[in-house]
Design a protein around this motif. Structure first.
Motif, PDB file in Angstrom:
ATOM      1  N   TYR A 146      11.156  85.787  30.106  1.00  0.00           N
ATOM      2  CA  TYR A 146      10.446  84.541  30.395  1.00  0.00           C
ATOM      3  C   TYR A 146      11.428  83.395  30.632  1.00  0.00           C
ATOM      4  O   TYR A 146      11.091  82.229  30.421  1.00  0.00           O
ATOM      5  N   ASN A 147      12.645  83.727  31.070  1.00  0.00           N
ATOM      6  CA  ASN A 147      13.677  82.697  31.199  1.00  0.00           C
ATOM      7  C   ASN A 147      13.340  81.642  32.242  1.00  0.00           C
ATOM      8  O   ASN A 147      13.822  80.512  32.159  1.00  0.00           O
ATOM      9  N   ASP A 148      12.506  81.976  33.207  1.00  0.00           N
ATOM     10  CA  ASP A 148      12.133  80.983  34.222  1.00  0.00           C
ATOM     11  C   ASP A 148      11.320  79.842  33.638  1.00  0.00           C
ATOM     12  O   ASP A 148      11.228  78.770  34.256  1.00  0.00           O
ATOM     13  N   TYR A 149      10.715  80.058  32.478  1.00  0.00           N
ATOM     14  CA  TYR A 149       9.862  79.041  31.859  1.00  0.00           C
ATOM     15  C   TYR A 149      10.562  78.337  30.697  1.00  0.00           C
ATOM     16  O   TYR A 149       9.946  77.531  30.000  1.00  0.00           O
ATOM     17  N   HIS A 151      13.518  76.008  28.751  1.00  0.00           N
ATOM     18  CA  HIS A 151      14.459  74.900  28.907  1.00  0.00           C
ATOM     19  C   HIS A 151      15.877  75.462  28.822  1.00  0.00           C
ATOM     20  O   HIS A 151      16.139  76.391  28.056  1.00  0.00           O
TER      21      HIS A 151
END
Length: 354
Positions: A146-149, A151
């Motif tokens: 979920y790194n795209d979401y 910070h």
């Protein structure tokens, strides 16, 4: 995957043959510059062998064990110092001690032999520790999907956790292999670095202890001894400390080059120089302030970890992003899983039709 494993086996064969040569040189050539000249080609070979590997995990551990630690041990060996200079070492022990961060087990005293309850408690404690870290490791890998979401700060915190836990597990696997040899044990690599109370505590007693142990006799002590005649004991210690961080930074630059094959930007070196500079000031301040009051771990511990993470966020982790280290690591885990699955299927077919 199969080709990478073949390369890995091949370069390890070259390492073993080279170390056998060094063992023989130590028996017939006088210690000092004659031995150094005889083993310099081997040290140069050890610097080039990681270029045959492209895996982060195989290449990174090989570069750390052989290109860094083994080369520094051979440097000490040339001058009759270090663990390889023990005249009682057999050829097998010489090869193992040079190739891995291991030590001779101390013989147990009668009190230690009878204290089975203590050893049992330690085993349970270690099992619990690795179980928790294993769950954390799986959680970090899962969270990265979920790194795209996330910070960037949260993502870099995950990088910190991932690097620490991954290194712990890789060295634990090496320890399992090493302990099959009698009288040999793995040297500790970490000592709960998140409990550090100062930069001196973090770098000297808790983080990457193998590197600290090998840098002390190869860089710190010779530099201090040379500088004593020029600057006196106080400045000689500070200069030796700074030079040690400089060499550590340059070696890390080399390992990062092995991992990514991208041109160095020298930010890794600046990271270590910054920490060396701050450590010099920390030592100076501690010498002046400890006579008045003690430094509290509760207060300074979080500040130290925060400083390490912020400076890593600034100078260290951007280099990992340059060669997409985490994505490549995840691909390697998937490749290992697929390889194990295919191997299991092949074994089942062999047993069924055998």
């Amino acid at each position: 995957m199969e080709g990478e494993i073949r390369n890995y086996i091949n370069i390890w064969l070259q390492v073993i043959i080279s170390l056998c040569y060094c063992y023989g040189i130590g028996k017939v050539v006088p210690r000092g510059f004659p031995t150094l000249l005889a083993i310099v080609p081997i040290m140069c070979l050890f610097l080039t062998l990681p270029l045959s590997l492209h895996s982060l995990h195989l290449g990174g551990t090989f570069a750390f064990f052989i290109s860094w630690l083994a080369n520094f041990k051979l440097l000490l060996f040339a001058f009759g110092k270090g663990p390889l200079s023990n005249p009682s070492l057999s050829l097998k022990q010489f090869v193992v001690f040079a190739s891995f961060p291991v030590k001779i087990q101390n013989p147990k005293s009668p009190d230690e032999t009878t204290s089975t309850s203590t050893s049992s408690f330690e085993k349970k404690k270690n099992l619990l520790k690795y179980t928790i870290k294993g769950l954390v490791f799986v959680g970090v890998l899962r969270a990265y999907s979920y790194n795209d979401y996330m910070h960037p700060v949260v993502l870099y915190c995950l990088y910190c956790i991932y690097i620490y836990v991954m290194l712990e597990f890789m060295l634990a696997m090496v320890a399992v292999l090493v302990r099959t040899l009698p009288g040999i044990d793995l040297e500790p690599q970490f000592n709960e670095p998140y409990l550090s109370s100062s930069l001196q505590d973090f770098w000297g007693r808790r983080w990457n202890l193998m590197a600290s142990k090998i840098l002390r006799p190869t860089v710190y002590q010779p530099t201090k001894q040379f500088a004593l005649r020029l600057f006196g004991p106080k400045w000689a210690s500070l200069l030796a400390l700074f030079v040690t961080f400089l060499i550590s930074g340059l070696v890390h630059e080399l390992i990062f080059y092995y991992l990514g094959r991208v041109k160095p930007t020298w930010e890794i070196t600046w990271f270590f120089l910054l920490h060396g500079f701050c450590l010099l000031h920390e030592v100076s301040c501690k010498n002046k302030l400890t006579a008045k009051f003690r430094l509290s771990r509760v207060v300074f511990g979080p500040l130290i970890i925060g400083f390490v993470m912020v400076t890593a966020y600034w100078l260290f982790f951007p280099q990992l992003l340059r060669f997409v280290a985490v994505q490549r690591a995840l691909q390697e885990y998937a490749a290992v899983g697929a390889f194990a699955k295919n191997a299991t299927r092949t074994l089942k077919l062999w047993f069924n039709y055998g």
